[in-house]
Scaffold this motif. Structure first.
Motif, PDB file in Angstrom:
ATOM      1  N   HIS A 118     -10.501   7.260   3.322  1.00  0.00           N
ATOM      2  CA  HIS A 118     -11.056   8.087   2.262  1.00  0.00           C
ATOM      3  C   HIS A 118     -12.451   8.514   2.697  1.00  0.00           C
ATOM      4  CE1 HIS A 118     -13.445   8.412  -1.541  1.00  0.00           C
ATOM      5  NE2 HIS A 118     -12.407   9.126  -1.891  1.00  0.00           N
ATOM      6  N   GLY A 144     -12.454   3.064  -2.171  1.00  0.00           N
ATOM      7  CA  GLY A 144     -13.657   2.243  -1.984  1.00  0.00           C
ATOM      8  C   GLY A 144     -13.951   1.369  -3.195  1.00  0.00           C
ATOM      9  N   ILE A 186     -13.686  -0.605   4.660  1.00  0.00           N
ATOM     10  CA  ILE A 186     -12.991  -0.844   3.391  1.00  0.00           C
ATOM     11  C   ILE A 186     -13.864  -0.489   2.186  1.00  0.00           C
ATOM     12  CG2 ILE A 186     -11.469  -2.590   4.384  1.00  0.00           C
ATOM     13  CD1 ILE A 186     -13.037  -4.783   3.059  1.00  0.00           C
ATOM     14  N   LEU A 223      -7.248   3.810  -3.195  1.00  0.00           N
ATOM     15  CA  LEU A 223      -8.103   3.090  -2.245  1.00  0.00           C
ATOM     16  C   LEU A 223      -9.241   4.018  -1.828  1.00  0.00           C
ATOM     17  CD1 LEU A 223      -5.302   1.274  -0.263  1.00  0.00           C
ATOM     18  CD2 LEU A 223      -7.272   0.129  -1.313  1.00  0.00           C
ATOM     19  N   ASP A 235      -7.164  -4.887   4.179  1.00  0.00           N
ATOM     20  CA  ASP A 235      -7.816  -3.864   3.358  1.00  0.00           C
ATOM     21  C   ASP A 235      -8.462  -4.470   2.112  1.00  0.00           C
ATOM     22  OD1 ASP A 235      -7.260  -1.721   5.058  1.00  0.00           O
ATOM     23  OD2 ASP A 235      -5.230  -1.536   4.264  1.00  0.00           O
ATOM     24  N   ALA A 236      -7.983  -5.647   1.714  1.00  0.00           N
ATOM     25  CA  ALA A 236      -8.651  -6.376   0.632  1.00  0.00           C
ATOM     26  C   ALA A 236      -9.937  -7.033   1.127  1.00  0.00           C
ATOM     27  CB  ALA A 236      -7.722  -7.447   0.061  1.00  0.00           C
ATOM     28  N   VAL A 256      -0.410   3.645  10.664  1.00  0.00           N
ATOM     29  CA  VAL A 256      -1.399   4.717  10.558  1.00  0.00           C
ATOM     30  C   VAL A 256      -2.598   4.178   9.775  1.00  0.00           C
ATOM     31  CG1 VAL A 256       0.231   6.653  10.703  1.00  0.00           C
ATOM     32  CG2 VAL A 256      -0.298   5.674   8.485  1.00  0.00           C
ATOM     33  N   GLU A 262       0.848  -1.176   0.000  1.00  0.00           N
ATOM     34  CA  GLU A 262       0.000   0.000   0.000  1.00  0.00           C
ATOM     35  C   GLU A 262       0.888   1.231   0.000  1.00  0.00           C
ATOM     36  OE1 GLU A 262      -2.422  -1.989   3.289  1.00  0.00           O
ATOM     37  OE2 GLU A 262      -3.982  -1.000   2.102  1.00  0.00           O
ATOM     38  N   VAL A 271      -5.665  11.039   8.012  1.00  0.00           N
ATOM     39  CA  VAL A 271      -5.150  10.087   9.004  1.00  0.00           C
ATOM     40  C   VAL A 271      -6.136  10.031  10.156  1.00  0.00           C
ATOM     41  CG1 VAL A 271      -3.264   9.557  10.575  1.00  0.00           C
ATOM     42  CG2 VAL A 271      -2.770  10.639   8.369  1.00  0.00           C
ATOM     43  N   VAL A 292      -5.386   5.398   7.327  1.00  0.00           N
ATOM     44  CA  VAL A 292      -5.793   6.508   6.459  1.00  0.00           C
ATOM     45  C   VAL A 292      -7.137   6.142   5.835  1.00  0.00           C
ATOM     46  CG1 VAL A 292      -5.249   7.776   4.341  1.00  0.00           C
ATOM     47  CG2 VAL A 292      -3.419   7.213   5.961  1.00  0.00           C
ATOM     48  N   GLY A 321      -1.639  -5.564   6.353  1.00  0.00           N
ATOM     49  CA  GLY A 321      -2.390  -4.408   5.834  1.00  0.00           C
ATOM     50  C   GLY A 321      -3.069  -4.706   4.507  1.00  0.00           C
ATOM     51  N   PRO A 322      -2.303  -5.151   3.494  1.00  0.00           N
ATOM     52  CA  PRO A 322      -2.946  -5.483   2.217  1.00  0.00           C
ATOM     53  C   PRO A 322      -4.095  -6.483   2.365  1.00  0.00           C
ATOM     54  CG  PRO A 322      -0.569  -5.332   1.909  1.00  0.00           C
ATOM     55  CD  PRO A 322      -0.826  -5.178   3.388  1.00  0.00           C
ATOM     56  N   GLY A 370     -13.042   2.994   1.536  1.00  0.00           N
ATOM     57  CA  GLY A 370     -11.666   3.246   1.107  1.00  0.00           C
ATOM     58  C   GLY A 370     -10.771   3.541   2.301  1.00  0.00           C
ATOM     59  N   CYS A 371      -9.769   2.703   2.524  1.00  0.00           N
ATOM     60  CA  CYS A 371      -8.852   2.934   3.639  1.00  0.00           C
ATOM     61  C   CYS A 371      -7.588   2.120   3.461  1.00  0.00           C
ATOM     62  CB  CYS A 371      -9.495   2.557   4.972  1.00  0.00           C
ATOM     63  SG  CYS A 371      -9.687   0.785   5.185  1.00  0.00           S
ATOM     64  N   THR A 372      -6.561   2.513   4.206  1.00  0.00           N
ATOM     65  CA  THR A 372      -5.381   1.667   4.303  1.00  0.00           C
ATOM     66  C   THR A 372      -4.942   1.560   5.747  1.00  0.00           C
ATOM     67  OG1 THR A 372      -3.034   1.403   3.739  1.00  0.00           O
ATOM     68  CG2 THR A 372      -3.881   3.635   3.649  1.00  0.00           C
ATOM     69  N   HIS A 373      -4.796   0.305   6.184  1.00  0.00           N
ATOM     70  CA  HIS A 373      -4.155   0.020   7.458  1.00  0.00           C
ATOM     71  C   HIS A 373      -2.674  -0.095   7.121  1.00  0.00           C
ATOM     72  CE1 HIS A 373      -8.303  -1.102   8.407  1.00  0.00           C
ATOM     73  NE2 HIS A 373      -7.984  -0.979   9.671  1.00  0.00           N
ATOM     74  N   PHE A 374      -1.981   1.020   7.273  1.00  0.00           N
ATOM     75  CA  PHE A 374      -0.628   1.159   6.734  1.00  0.00           C
ATOM     76  C   PHE A 374       0.387   0.862   7.835  1.00  0.00           C
ATOM     77  CE2 PHE A 374       2.921   3.461   4.785  1.00  0.00           C
ATOM     78  CZ  PHE A 374       2.721   3.217   3.432  1.00  0.00           C
ATOM     79  N   LEU A 375       0.984  -0.309   7.792  1.00  0.00           N
ATOM     80  CA  LEU A 375       1.960  -0.700   8.813  1.00  0.00           C
ATOM     81  C   LEU A 375       3.379  -0.431   8.311  1.00  0.00           C
ATOM     82  CD1 LEU A 375      -0.640  -2.380   9.628  1.00  0.00           C
ATOM     83  CD2 LEU A 375       0.953  -4.007  10.672  1.00  0.00           C
TER      84      LEU A 375
END
Lengths: 156, 156, 156
Positions: C111, A147, C80, A145, C37-38, C107, A105, C118, C109, C33-34, C83-88
């Motif tokens: 949409h 949605g 999800i 990302l 979020d998928a 973080v 990501e 954030v 993030v 994360g991927p 729209g979001c990312t669980h960004f590790l």
């Protein structure tokens, strides 16, 4: 040397090669953000195979030369002249012989009006190929990302 | 053991050492953010060589002791008491014998007024040195990605 | 083969195993994360041991099945779908035999309304265990970096 010891050497070489492949690919992906934010067009282009593609939000690049042109484009130069980071997370990698897939990501953070803000979060899917002198990106797809199901499907 | 098999052992040892070096350095860089946000002054300081330097936006540290003092400073303690992450991306590493260079981007996210925001994006350049007990930071330079050419030049 | 050469093989195998363990664990953390979020509930669940736990801000999961249910929950699906990312960030890992600890920051993030922001910064502490078919998360604790001392203590 007994057969067993020859076999141990064989096994070590195969395991080490797998580790080196994984590391080379995580390193390649880790180098993209710094190179593209530095505006290093040749450095970014060299991550791609000669015929590699990069499909990002309606911008379709079909060669290393196209990628080089993207870095040199007015749009990208404007972005980095204002201050930004194409911040990619650590890649999750699966190697299969001379092919590999990497997924991560990313967030795009821009500097504007003295502050910083997140302008985009995205899913990135890389198909990679082992060439004579190392791993190269054969195709990359990046989707916001926001949605949309397509972006999520790149991550799994 | 034939010469060939001795050579294979030699080659494996050299390749594995290179892999271990790359991993050690990516791990060192990955540990900075968690340690500095934990306020672990000794842990952060131990990443630097005794005479290592850290040059960040007008704050010039010239020793491991200076780095320890930075973590213990009122400014940093105030930052972590409010909630923050010094979020570094995966490092891109090049090892050359007993020296190495690592590059990554970073964002500083702060908690304030019940929300979070990006306060800075930055370029980070690390020069590292192999010491008797492992890799240490010999010098680090960090510059805000606010459009200044100097920050971009750290990334390439 | 002389004793010395047998010893070199032994040493190579032990060192390579350590490298493989470190890489496997950084890869496992990088895949969270991927996958989450998928919305890949089975993929996320498979990162945990059958009896693994995940304690995140008042949500206590006590099994792989609980983790799968979290991904399938209305709350996560809503997240999800927007729209979001669980960004590790890259994990800092310490392996000790068949156990390991990994630490990273993250973080979230999101949409929303056409933009991104954030929503949370967090500290993540993973306890991992070597099982017959690879490393699994035995317990994970995630806490918002909002200034609370508990979150900082997870990072050191």
């Amino acid at each position: 040397m007994t057969a067993t010891q020859a076999e141990r050497l064989d096994a070590l070489e195969a395991r080490l090669r797998h580790v080196e492949d994984q590391l080379a690919i995580t390193q390649l992906v880790a180098s993209y953000g710094p190179l593209v934010d530095a505006g290093d067009a040749d450095g970014v282009a060299a991550l791609w195979a000669e015929d590699g593609s990069y499909d990002v939000e309606g911008w379709q690049m079909n060669s290393r030369e196209d990628v080089r042109a993207m870095v040199r484009s007015e749009g990208h130069q404007h972005l980095i002249a204002g201050g930004c980071t194409h911040f990619l997370g650590p890649a999750s990698v699966r190697v299969d012989g001379d092919d590999a897939v990497a997924v991560c990501e990313s967030v795009l953070v821009r500097h504007r009006d003295g502050g910083y803000s997140v302008r985009r979060a995205a899913a990135n899917h890389f198909g990679l190929r082992r060439e004579a002198d190392g791993w190269r990106i054969a195709h990359r797809t990046t989707r916001a990302l926001d949605g949309a199901a397509e972006a999520r499907s790149l991550l799994s």
